[in-house]
Design an enzyme around this catalytic site. Structure first.
Site, PDB file in Angstrom:
ATOM      1  CB  THR A 233      22.284  -8.047   4.337  1.00  0.00           C
ATOM      2  OG1 THR A 233      22.104  -8.860   3.174  1.00  0.00           O
ATOM      3  CG2 THR A 233      23.169  -6.863   4.037  1.00  0.00           C
TER       4      THR A 233
ATOM      5  CD  GLU B  56      23.077 -12.929  -9.101  1.00  0.00           C
ATOM      6  OE1 GLU B  56      23.904 -12.154  -8.553  1.00  0.00           O
ATOM      7  OE2 GLU B  56      21.980 -13.195  -8.610  1.00  0.00           O
TER       8      GLU B  56
HETATM    9  P1  5GP Z   1      18.882 -10.973   3.617  1.00  0.00           P
HETATM   10  O1  5GP Z   1      20.327 -10.694   3.410  1.00  0.00           O
HETATM   11  O2  5GP Z   1      18.098  -9.721   3.836  1.00  0.00           O
HETATM   12  O3  5GP Z   1      18.615 -11.994   4.665  1.00  0.00           O
HETATM   13  O4  5GP Z   1      18.331 -11.666   2.276  1.00  0.00           O
HETATM   14  C1  5GP Z   1      17.896 -10.927   1.151  1.00  0.00           C
HETATM   15  C2  5GP Z   1      19.063 -10.300   0.412  1.00  0.00           C
HETATM   16  O5  5GP Z   1      19.891 -11.327  -0.150  1.00  0.00           O
HETATM   17  C3  5GP Z   1      18.662  -9.459  -0.781  1.00  0.00           C
HETATM   18  O6  5GP Z   1      18.338  -8.139  -0.414  1.00  0.00           O
HETATM   19  C4  5GP Z   1      19.915  -9.521  -1.656  1.00  0.00           C
HETATM   20  O7  5GP Z   1      20.893  -8.592  -1.211  1.00  0.00           O
HETATM   21  C5  5GP Z   1      20.422 -10.917  -1.400  1.00  0.00           C
HETATM   22  N1  5GP Z   1      19.953 -11.864  -2.437  1.00  0.00           N
HETATM   23  C6  5GP Z   1      18.957 -12.754  -2.334  1.00  0.00           C
HETATM   24  N2  5GP Z   1      18.826 -13.459  -3.469  1.00  0.00           N
HETATM   25  C7  5GP Z   1      19.760 -13.008  -4.310  1.00  0.00           C
HETATM   26  C8  5GP Z   1      20.138 -13.367  -5.643  1.00  0.00           C
HETATM   27  O8  5GP Z   1      19.564 -14.248  -6.311  1.00  0.00           O
HETATM   28  N3  5GP Z   1      21.170 -12.671  -6.183  1.00  0.00           N
HETATM   29  C9  5GP Z   1      21.833 -11.699  -5.493  1.00  0.00           C
HETATM   30  N4  5GP Z   1      22.853 -11.093  -6.105  1.00  0.00           N
HETATM   31  N5  5GP Z   1      21.521 -11.352  -4.240  1.00  0.00           N
HETATM   32  C10 5GP Z   1      20.484 -11.994  -3.655  1.00  0.00           C
END
Ligand code: 5GP
Length: 348
Positions: free
Chosen positions: A101, A205
Site C-alpha cells: 500500500t 475473507e
Molecule cells: P503493506 O501494504 O503495508 O506493505 O502490508 C500490510 C497491509 O497489507 C496491511 O495493513 C493490510 O492492509 C494488508 N494485509 C496484510 N495481510 C492481510 C490479510 O490477511 N487480509 C487483508 N484483508 N489485508 C491484509
C-alpha cells in the site's frame, strides 16, 4: 520440507510489510530506538510483534500499524523491500508478485516516492538474486474511497514509465475486511480494469463479506481471489459464485497458515483448499504475511502436501498453476513456465 524448498515456487500473495522477518524487524526497532533516543519505549512493540502466535484478524491489523510506525522512512522501505526479496529468493521462489500500500507520510514520503523506492529496490535485487519480481499496488479498504482513487491515479503513471514500465502489473484490494464496504470501490475497480490493470481482490475473507463479494464478482472485475474463505456453499453461502468462479477459472490465492492462525478456518483439515483442488480449479499456494504468520512458501507447500496427502505430481501441478495465475504478459509467462518446468524436471 527440503523437497518443498527445492521446488521452483511462484508467490502471488505476499504483503510487503507483513513479510518482514524477525531479523528485519529487529533492525528496524534498533534504528527507531536510535532515532527516538530511548531504549524502553519500544519494549511493548517488541512483545506485540513477536511472531508465530495465534491471533485474530483485528490483532493482525494492530501489528501492521506497529510495523508501519517502524517503516516510516524511504530508507526503511528500501531496506525491507530488499530483505523480503532476498528471503523469498533464498526460499526457492523464482517469481514473486509483491503487493504493498503506497503511503503518504507528511514530511517523510509521498505515495510516489514510496512506490519509486520499492521499484528501485526490486530492480536492484533482480540483478543479484535468482528471482523475477513484479509489483501490485494495494488499495486499503480501511483508508476510504478517496485514498483509493489517488492510489489508482498514481498507478496509472507507471503504465508507460521510462524506467519502471512493465513492473507494476496489477492492483490488490486488501485491508481490514471489517472496515468499509467493497461495493463502494466498484467504480475504482472498473476504472482500473479499463486502464489495463489486473485485479487481485481479497474476497469473502470473513462471513460478513457475502453481499459485497456477490457485488464485486457479478461485475466481472476480479482476476484473482485472495483467500475466498467464505465462498463455498458448504458454509451456507455463495453457490452462484462458486459456479461463476469455476466457469471463469478465477484463480484463488490459498493462504493456509494465515487462515488457520487468524482462526478464520478452524484447522488445516477444515480449509477450503481440497474442495477447489478436487474440482481442478486453479489455485496459488501463498504466504500472505510470512513474517506475521512465521512461515515460508516452502512451509506452505509442505503443510498443503502433508495435510491433503498430495502426490509429487499434484505438487508440481500446483507450481505450474501458480505460473498461469501470474499477472505477467504472455511472453514473460512463457519464459517463467519454461524455467519452472526445467527446474521441476531436475527434481524427478
Ligand atoms: P503493506 O501494504 O503495508 O506493505 O502490508 C500490510 C497491509 O497489507 C496491511 O495493513 C493490510 O492492509 C494488508 N494485509 C496484510 N495481510 C492481510 C490479510 O490477511 N487480509 C487483508 N484483508 N489485508 C491484509
Amino acid at each position: 520440507l527440503t523437497y518443498c524448498r527445492n521446488l521452483p515456487k511462484v508467490e502471488l500473495h505476499a504483503h510487503l510489510t507483513g513479510s518482514l522477518s524477525d531479523d528485519t524487524v529487529l533492525q528496524l526497532l534498533e534504528a527507531k530506538e536510535k532515532e527516538l533516543g530511548s531504549k524502553n519505549s519500544l519494549c511493548s512493540a517488541k512483545i506485540t510483534i513477536s511472531k508465530g502466535h495465534q491471533r485474530s484478524l483485528d490483532e493482525c491489523f494492530r501489528v501492521f500499524e506497529l510495523l508501519h510506525s517502524l517503516t516510516d522512512s524511504l530508507e526503511a522501505i528500501r531496506k525491507i523491500t530488499q530483505n523480503v526479496i532476498q528471503e523469498f529468493a533464498e526460499d526457492g521462489v523464482r517469481y514473486l508478485e509483491l503487493r504493498t500500500t503506497p503511503k503518504n507520510i507528511l514530511g517523510k514520503m509521498t505515495k510516489k516516492e514510496y512506490v519509486d523506492t520499492v521499484l528501485e529496490a526490486m530492480i536492484n535485487e533482480m540483478k543479484t538474486c535468482r528471482i523475477m519480481v513484479r509489483l501490485l499496488v494495494s488499495v486499503d479498504r480501511g483508508r476510504g474511497v478517496e485514498d483509493a482513487w489517488s492510489t489508482l491515479s498514481l498507478a496509472k503513471q507507471y503504465l508507460d514509465h521510462d524506467v519502471f514500465k512493465g513492473l507494476l502489473v496489477g492492483i490488490d484490494v486488501s485491508g481490514n475486511p471489517n472496515k468499509g464496504n467493497l461495493a463502494d470501490y466498484i467504480p475504482i475497480l472498473k476504472e482500473a480494469k479499463k486502464c489495463g490493470f489486473k485485479l487481485a481482490v481479497h474476497l469473502a475473507e470473513v462471513k460478513s463479506c457475502v453481499e459485497e463479494t456477490d457485488a464485486v464478482l457479478q461485475n466481472g472485475l476480479v482476476d484473482r481471489i485472495g483467500h475466498g474463505t467464505y465462498l463455498l456453499d458448504n458454509n451456507g453461502y455463495g453457490i452462484n459464485n462458486q459456479d461463476m468462479i469455476l466457469k471463469h477459472h478465477i484463480p484463488i490465492e490459498i493462504c493456509l497458515s494465515s487462515n488457520v492462525k487468524t482462526e478464520s478456518v478452524s484447522s488445516f483439515e477444515d480449509h477450503h483448499f481440497p474442495v477447489w483442488h478436487a474440482l481442478k480449479h486453479p489455485l496459488a499456494v501463498s504466504t500472505d504475511d510470512k513474517g506475521v504468520f512465521s512461515t515460508t512458501l516452502s512451509n506452505e507447500y509442505y503443510i498443503c502436501a502433508k495435510t491433503f496427502n498430495l502426490s509429487e505430481k499434484d505438487i508440481h501441478e500446483l507450481c505450474l498453476h501458480a505460473v498461469e495465475a501470474t499477472f505477467l504478459p504472455s511472453s514473460d509467462k512463457d519464459i517463467l513456465r519454461q524455467m519452472v518446468k526445467d527446474d521441476l524436471s531436475k527434481l524427478m
